[in-house]
Design an enzyme around this catalytic site. Sequence first.
Site, PDB file in Angstrom:
ATOM      1  CB  CYS A 106      26.438   4.113 -40.965  1.00  0.00           C
ATOM      2  SG  CYS A 106      25.610   5.672 -40.562  1.00  0.00           S
TER       3      CYS A 106
ATOM      4  CG  HIS B  81      23.287   1.303 -38.674  1.00  0.00           C
ATOM      5  ND1 HIS B  81      24.567   1.137 -38.201  1.00  0.00           N
ATOM      6  CD2 HIS B  81      23.119   2.621 -38.888  1.00  0.00           C
ATOM      7  CE1 HIS B  81      25.154   2.317 -38.110  1.00  0.00           C
ATOM      8  NE2 HIS B  81      24.300   3.231 -38.523  1.00  0.00           N
TER       9      HIS B  81
ATOM     10  CD  GLU C 196      25.030  -2.349 -37.538  1.00  0.00           C
ATOM     11  OE1 GLU C 196      24.943  -2.577 -38.764  1.00  0.00           O
ATOM     12  OE2 GLU C 196      24.969  -1.202 -37.051  1.00  0.00           O
TER      13      GLU C 196
END
Length: 288
Positions: A106, A216, A218
Amino acid sequence: MILSLFFMCLSCLPFYSSDKINDRPIIGVLAQEVYSQKPNQTAYIAASYVKFLESAGARVVPVMILYPGGGVSIISSGYERAAKIFYELAIEANSRGDYFPVWGTCLGFEQLMYLTSEKTILSQTNTSGVALPLNFTNEIKDSKMFKDFPAELIEDLATQALTENSHKWSLAVLTHNSNEELKMFYKVLSTNTDGKVEFVSTVEAYDYPIYGTQWHPEKNAFEWTRPYIPHSPSAIKTTFYLAQFFVSEARKNFHKFESEDEESKALIYNYNPVFTGPKSGFEQIYFF
Ligand SMILES: *[C@@H]1O[C@H](CO)[C@@H](O)[C@H](O)[C@H]1NC(C)=O
Ligand SMILES: *[C@@H]1O[C@H](CO)[C@@H](O)[C@H](O)[C@H]1NC(C)=O
Ligand SMILES: *[C@@H]1O[C@H](CO)[C@@H](O)[C@H](O)[C@H]1NC(C)=O
């Protein structure tokens, strides 16, 4: 809210071997200045980035280079200065055969584009809070990042909204293609569109172990506070396969601390994450 990250293996005592594997990889995660500082809370790391790396067998060290005055910008913050230092160290190390992987998520992705092009070239997009399928390019066939992904997972990534986007700025495909530095440096593995602007969503460098996702990986497994974060089995596998990929890159690096004592003092285990779920976009945050 733009969320970020940027990790890389730490420096200290370089030692290089092409076939040995480091079973004790340690990965630095760059902290960001908090927007409004409080006593003992000047910088933070969302715990999901730490869990992401730990889940694939790495330990994490927070990296803090603070310039008080906060507000994270990719051209003038402590985050930017720290990112620039590590980016330059990584380019220099890799150029002499010392394998030094770097990952940007990001804001970290946007930071990499700025560091490589040395230009502010991002375009505004309507992409804050949306999950999207990846539009893969032909380059994924011989990419390092996706080569160990099962074929069904690639299919799911291409057809289901498994990648969560929380950004207002993006690198337009047209900008990438017309910027010599970026075009020579990064292979585009996937793109996306907000309906108006087609933007680059996944890259890997041609000649360096440098990787970036505008989305993202994660969050799928570790963040629950937003309704648009995907949690399906394929979404969780995406988190896992990318963590496994980056940690396996970190295992090719043999930098280590000068002593076990130094290592132990630097590890993130010295800090406790705080439960912030209801108030923030993150379930848990490490504050520094
Ligand atoms: C800040 O940290 C110091 C050292 O750990 C501690 O003594 C102090 O009480 C903390 N202050 C606040 C406001 O939490
Ligand atoms: C932004 O995208 C969302 C869907 O993700 C849509 O509902 C909204 O109307 C868009 N806003 C603008 C200004 O285009
Ligand atoms: C995927 O990318 C290609 C090449 O840029 C483009 O022509 C196509 O319209 C894109 N598809 C989607 C669904 O965005």
